[in-house]
Structures are given as C-alpha cells and as structure tokens.
Design a protein around this motif. Structure first.
Motif, PDB file in Angstrom:
ATOM      1  N   SER A 142      31.606  16.345  35.812  1.00 47.09           N
ATOM      2  CA  SER A 142      32.180  17.436  36.335  1.00 47.09           C
ATOM      3  C   SER A 142      33.391  17.383  37.418  1.00 47.09           C
ATOM      4  CB  SER A 142      30.933  18.020  37.131  1.00 47.09           C
ATOM      5  OG  SER A 142      30.948  17.407  38.582  1.00 47.09           O
ATOM      6  N   VAL A 143      33.962  18.287  37.730  1.00 49.07           N
ATOM      7  CA  VAL A 143      35.259  18.360  38.257  1.00 49.07           C
ATOM      8  C   VAL A 143      35.070  17.647  39.617  1.00 49.07           C
ATOM      9  CG1 VAL A 143      37.137  19.492  39.534  1.00 49.07           C
ATOM     10  CG2 VAL A 143      36.144  20.458  37.269  1.00 49.07           C
TER      11      VAL A 143
ATOM     12  N   PRO B 175      31.588  18.805  28.950  1.00 48.52           N
ATOM     13  CA  PRO B 175      30.989  19.461  27.821  1.00 48.52           C
ATOM     14  C   PRO B 175      31.107  21.019  27.783  1.00 48.52           C
ATOM     15  CG  PRO B 175      29.411  17.763  28.795  1.00 48.52           C
ATOM     16  CD  PRO B 175      30.491  18.012  29.680  1.00 48.52           C
ATOM     17  N   GLN B 176      31.144  21.612  29.112  1.00 46.99           N
ATOM     18  CA  GLN B 176      31.057  22.928  29.235  1.00 46.99           C
ATOM     19  C   GLN B 176      32.664  23.557  28.830  1.00 46.99           C
ATOM     20  OE1 GLN B 176      29.639  23.159  33.333  1.00 46.99           O
ATOM     21  NE2 GLN B 176      28.564  25.271  32.673  1.00 46.99           N
ATOM     22  N   ILE B 177      33.579  22.716  29.235  1.00 48.18           N
ATOM     23  CA  ILE B 177      35.161  22.994  29.170  1.00 48.18           C
ATOM     24  C   ILE B 177      35.440  22.663  27.562  1.00 48.18           C
ATOM     25  CG2 ILE B 177      35.725  23.472  31.224  1.00 48.18           C
ATOM     26  CD1 ILE B 177      37.334  20.985  31.225  1.00 48.18           C
ATOM     27  N   ALA B 178      34.669  21.754  26.794  1.00 50.99           N
ATOM     28  CA  ALA B 178      35.126  21.090  25.707  1.00 50.99           C
ATOM     29  C   ALA B 178      35.708  22.227  24.536  1.00 50.99           C
ATOM     30  CB  ALA B 178      34.012  20.382  24.997  1.00 50.99           C
TER      31      ALA B 178
ATOM     32  N   THR C 175      35.033  15.455  20.674  1.00 50.73           N
ATOM     33  CA  THR C 175      33.747  14.579  20.812  1.00 50.73           C
ATOM     34  C   THR C 175      33.635  14.126  22.074  1.00 50.73           C
ATOM     35  OG1 THR C 175      35.055  12.962  19.357  1.00 50.73           O
ATOM     36  CG2 THR C 175      33.354  14.489  18.349  1.00 50.73           C
ATOM     37  N   PHE C 176      34.781  13.424  22.691  1.00 54.45           N
ATOM     38  CA  PHE C 176      34.685  12.670  23.932  1.00 54.45           C
ATOM     39  C   PHE C 176      34.193  13.665  24.941  1.00 54.45           C
ATOM     40  CE2 PHE C 176      36.575   9.080  21.978  1.00 54.45           C
ATOM     41  CZ  PHE C 176      36.017   7.959  22.699  1.00 54.45           C
ATOM     42  N   ALA C 177      34.784  15.134  24.922  1.00 50.16           N
ATOM     43  CA  ALA C 177      34.550  15.878  25.889  1.00 50.16           C
ATOM     44  C   ALA C 177      32.902  16.253  26.000  1.00 50.16           C
ATOM     45  CB  ALA C 177      35.560  17.279  25.823  1.00 50.16           C
TER      46      ALA C 177
END
Lengths: 316, 231
Positions: free
Chosen positions: A261-262, A288-291, A253-255
């Motif tokens: 972004s990086v 959010p993309q890598i969550a 949820t936090f991600a």
C-alpha cells in the motif's frame, strides 16, 4: 519473494506478447492508413467466439487455424468494401466508421452468442501444470500461449524484414504513391495488411479466450489497453509496440502480485501516516487496487513528457 | 508508342494542362522543355495517373487514362520523379529490389549492371538510401525504375541540383538507356543536355505545346528559344 518475481515475470511476458499480437496489427494499420482502427479489439473478440463455435464441433485445434483465417477474411472485406470507400472523406470519417463497426460487431456477437460468458476451454492435452516451482504451478496452456506469441512475433519480423512482400509493405507505408508507380498494387497491399492485422487480433482472441474468458465485454477490456500500447510505443512503430506491450504486460502483472500500500512505501522512507487523517483512504490504497489504472497513468505521463511515444517519430 | 491527345489536368480549380498533344515513338528520346511552372512535370504525373487526367493517353495502342498507377507501370511505363523519392529507411539493394515488377522474368537490366555503371551504389549497397548524397539518390531512383524493365521511361529533371561530374554520369546513363532500346521522355531544364541526346523536342508554354522540332531546328530557332526558354 523469488518465486513471486519469477511467476510475475512469466505471466507478464505472456500477457505482454498477447497484447503485442493485437497491437502489432493495429500499429501496422495505423502506419499504412493513418487511421486508428477502433474496431481492432472487436476482431480479437470475434476470433474467440468463432473459435469457440468451431471447437464445439471440430475441436480446439481446428478453431486455432480456421478462426484467425475467418477473421482475417472479414477484416479484408471490411477494408475493401467499407474503409476504402470512407477513406475519401478523410480520417474523421474513418474513425467514426471504425467506432461504429466496433458497436456493430459487439451487437452482432451478443445477438448470435448471447450475453453470457461462453464455456470455451483450453484443450485437454494442455490441461496440466507444466512445472511446479516453490509449490506454485505454471499451466501448460500459458506456455502454449507464450510459444504461439513468440512464433508469431518471429514470423512477423521475418516477413517484414526478409521477404519481398515485407519490403513492399515497408515501402507502401512510407511512400504509397511511389510504390504504386513502381508497379506494386498498393490498395491490395493495404487490404492484405488490414486482413493480416485482423487475423492476428483474431488469433490473439482464439488463444486468450480460454484463459481470460469469452464474453461480449472482452473487446472493451483489452481494446483500451491496446490503444495505450500503440500510443506509448509510438504511433506506427512496430518495435515500439513490442516494447510497450511487454512493459504494460509486466507492469500489470507485477502490480497485481505485489501487495503493497502507499503507507507501506512511505514507511520504507521513515514517513508514518495518520490512520485517522482525511487521506486515510489514499494511504491504504494497494498496488493491486490501482493496477488497472497504471497503463493509463503511463499513457498520461508519456503524453506529457514524450508525446511521440517511446519510438515514434514526429511528423514533419 | 505513347500518344497524348488533348490532355487536360487540374490542381483544384487551377487549369494546369490545357490541351496537351504529343507523341513518343519506339526507341526515341523526346525532351519536354519550358520554363518552370508551364506544366512539364504535371504532364508526366498525369500520364502516370498521379494527377487525374482529362483527355486521351494511349500507350502501345491501349488507352491508359484513368487506370491506376500500378496498372500503368505494369504496362511498361517507368517514372523517375524529380524529388528523388527513395525509400530512405531501406537499403540501396532493397530499393533496387523494389523496382523489380516480376522476379521470375529476366529484364534488360540486372542489379550488376547498375553496380557496374555506378560503383558508388555498389559500395553502399547495404547502406540506408536516406544517407546517400543527392547525386547518389538520383542515380538510385533512376536505377530502381530501370530494374522494372520499362519500355518507356519518363524522367523528371534528372540533373537538377547535381554537381557537373554527376550530370555527365546522368547523361551517360540516359544514352545507355536509349542504346538498350528503351524510349525516354525527358523533362530537362538544362538545354545543352536535351539538345545533345534528344531525337525530338517539345517546348511547353501556358499548359500546352508551343513548339515541336529536332535539336538542330531548335538551335536555329532563336525566336522560340527567346520567347519560351530563356529567362
């Protein structure tokens, strides 16, 4: 920022406790039988579908009670007439059996209910925001999920640590032969635990169905995460499963909530990135993309640095 | 009470028990003697259903060979294993509770009886059984089995590796068990204890019984002692 942390925390706990309902049954079954039940999440899916059908005729609340019972009985039947017979051929045969069962349940679900997402909704009485904080609503249904999950966690803890049947389960997990020679029907205990584990998975499905969707892929979506939890927590450790469930619930949820972004992170360390470089896709990757892959990343790290999981014990 | 006829048992292809015959009567203490590896422990494990039996095992007139372990235990047979099989993660009290088969039925033994006989267990009632000494674990294993109120208790090497003081306590407990009308089938390495408390003795060799007699008869039979017991 504060409201973001507050809501992420609440949502993370809701997700974590829901995951624990699934993981607790899976880890208990592993402790007793030494087999990872690949079909466990399929019972979660069955719970949602059975509750959906019941809710069409008798309402949500009847489904909430009856569906887990139906799924629990189905689980007990699977153990008694399937897994127990396969057991004599060893763990590989058991794994293949549960793997096949997962496919079978998915096919049966699609055969009976179809491939589309079902209109399984939360009851009207819970369709309102429980509170509004910094303009953001917290749905009453999520609070209901939280209450059910906490209630199940406390009940499970009390049954396992304070009751005679809990003692017998703990004894049967560690020394099944000795437990049987004290006069306890260990195969019945195994069947009961398998059924109870499936019922808990079914209950998770009943309450998650309206919130996360009731569709034939719901077992796959959550199933792999539950395996991550059981491994991260330590195979067979109920306490480990609880901590890992909350950890992964919060991590996800936090991600999703933190849109960094990086390159944003690198800027914080005074490192600038070249927008034209070959790695530009990597720099623009956001949390959010890598969550979705974060739990698996955690799994890999745990397997490298602590193969027994957070609370698992190495077999002697 | 217990009649074993032509009992055979195998570990894989090894033929361990080769036609064992013996019986234990009501209220009797019977010892199984013999050197290591002759099949004494396997005899008990086979009676309890841990090793698949081939042959006849009658308990109180009922054939129990082939029954499941818990069914055998619930018919009134108790088993105290050699390896002090305590539930290490559970407390002493919880281990004792696990021994009770029927919470509603009042048996010959209560938890207070156990604590009176072994004050050490009372002092450590809420301590995990895994941290007890070897002697305390042996006491706990015996007491746990007695909590199930068996009519016949089979005890495998209860004094193995214990200090002399604890050995005396074990011998006293065995006598107390017999005083309360419970039959005992004892597998024991220490000849002195077996001779002192037993009504009858069997000597095993090569997977079957080679001698049966009373303690006095065995004391006088030097040939049997030399051939089958002394190292």
């Amino acid at each position: 920022m504060f409201e973001l942390i507050f809501f992420s925390l609440l949502n993370g706990i809701v997700t974590g406790l829901l995951l624990f309902m699934l993981a607790s049954g899976l880890t208990l079954i592993f402790s007793m039988m030494g087999v990872l039940n690949f079909a466990h999440a399929s019972f979660y899916m069955l719970g949602a579908y059975v509750a959906y059908t019941i809710s069409l005729y008798l309402g949500f609340w009847v489904g909430l009670i009856v569906a887990p019972l139906v799924v629990g009985v189905l689980g007990a039947v699977v153990e008694r007439y399937g897994l127990r017979h396969v057991h004599r051929w060893g763990h590989v045969a058991e794994l293949i059996f549960t793997f096949g069962l997962a496919f079978l349940i998915e096919e049966i679900v699609q055969f009976i209910w179809g491939k589309d997402t079902k209109a399984y909704h939360e009851p009207e009485i819970l369709q309102f925001p429980l509170f509004t904080f910094f303009g953001q609503n917290f749905p009453a249904y999520k609070a209901f999920m939280l209450l059910i999950s906490i209630g199940i966690f406390i009940a499970l803890l009390l049954v396992l640590t304070r009751s005679r049947i809990g003692l017998i389960i703990q004894a049967a997990i560690t020394r099944p032969n000795m437990t049987a020679m004290l006069g306890h029907n260990v195969p019945l205990v195994f069947m009961g635990v398998f059924g109870m584990g499936c019922a808990l998975a079914g209950l998770a499905g009943v309450i998650a169905g309206p919130a996360l969707g009731t569709f034939p892929g719901m077992a796959v979506v959550l199933g792999s995460i539950v395996f991550v939890i059981v491994v991260v927590g330590g195979l067979g450790s109920l306490g480990g499963a609880f901590i890992a469930s909350l950890l992964i619930g919060l991590l996800q949820t936090f991600a999703i909530a933190l849109d960094y972004s990086v390159s944003d992170i690198l800027v914080a360390f005074n490192i600038t990135t070249d927008a034209e470089s070959a790695f530009r896709d990597l720099w623009t990757l956001s949390l959010p993309q890598i969550a979705p892959i974060l739990p698996y990343l955690l799994l890999v790290l745990i397997l490298i640095f602590r193969p027994t999981g957070l609370f698992g014990k190495r077999e002697s | 009470m217990l009649k074993v006829k032509d009992l055979n048992a195998y570990y894989g292809k090894s033929h361990i028990l080769q036609g064992v015959n013996f019986n234990v009567n009501e209220g009797e203490i019977v010892s199984l003697l013999g050197r290591n590896g002759v099949g004494r422990s396997t005899t008990i494990k086979t009676i309890m259903g841990e090793v698949p039996p081939h042959g006849s095992i009658e308990f109180r007139g009922e054939e129990i060979a082939g029954m499941k372990e818990h069914e055998i235990a619930n018919r009134g047979l108790g088993y105290v294993p050699e390896n002090r099989d305590v539930f290490a993660g559970l407390t002493v009290r919880q281990n004792l509770i696990l021994g009770i088969k029927d919470m509603k039925k009042e048996g010959r033994w209560k938890m207070e009886d156990m604590f009176d006989m072994f004050p050490n267990l009372k002092q450590r009632a809420d301590v995990d059984a895994g941290v007890l000494s070897g002697g305390e674990q042996q006491m706990l294993t015996m007491c746990r089995t007695l909590m199930g109120d068996p009519d016949l208790v089979m005890i495998d090497e209860p004094t193995e590796g214990l200090a002399p003081k604890i050995v005396t306590q074990v011998a006293e407990l065995l006598s107390e068990i017999a005083r309360r009308g419970v039959s005992i089938l004892l597998v024991e390495q220490k000849l002195a204890i077996a001779l002192k408390i037993s009504h009858r003795l069997y000597v095993m060799g090569h997977g079957h019984m080679v001698y049966e007699g009373t303690p006095d008869e065995l004391k006088e039979n030097e040939q049997v002692r030399k051939e089958w017991l002394e190292v």
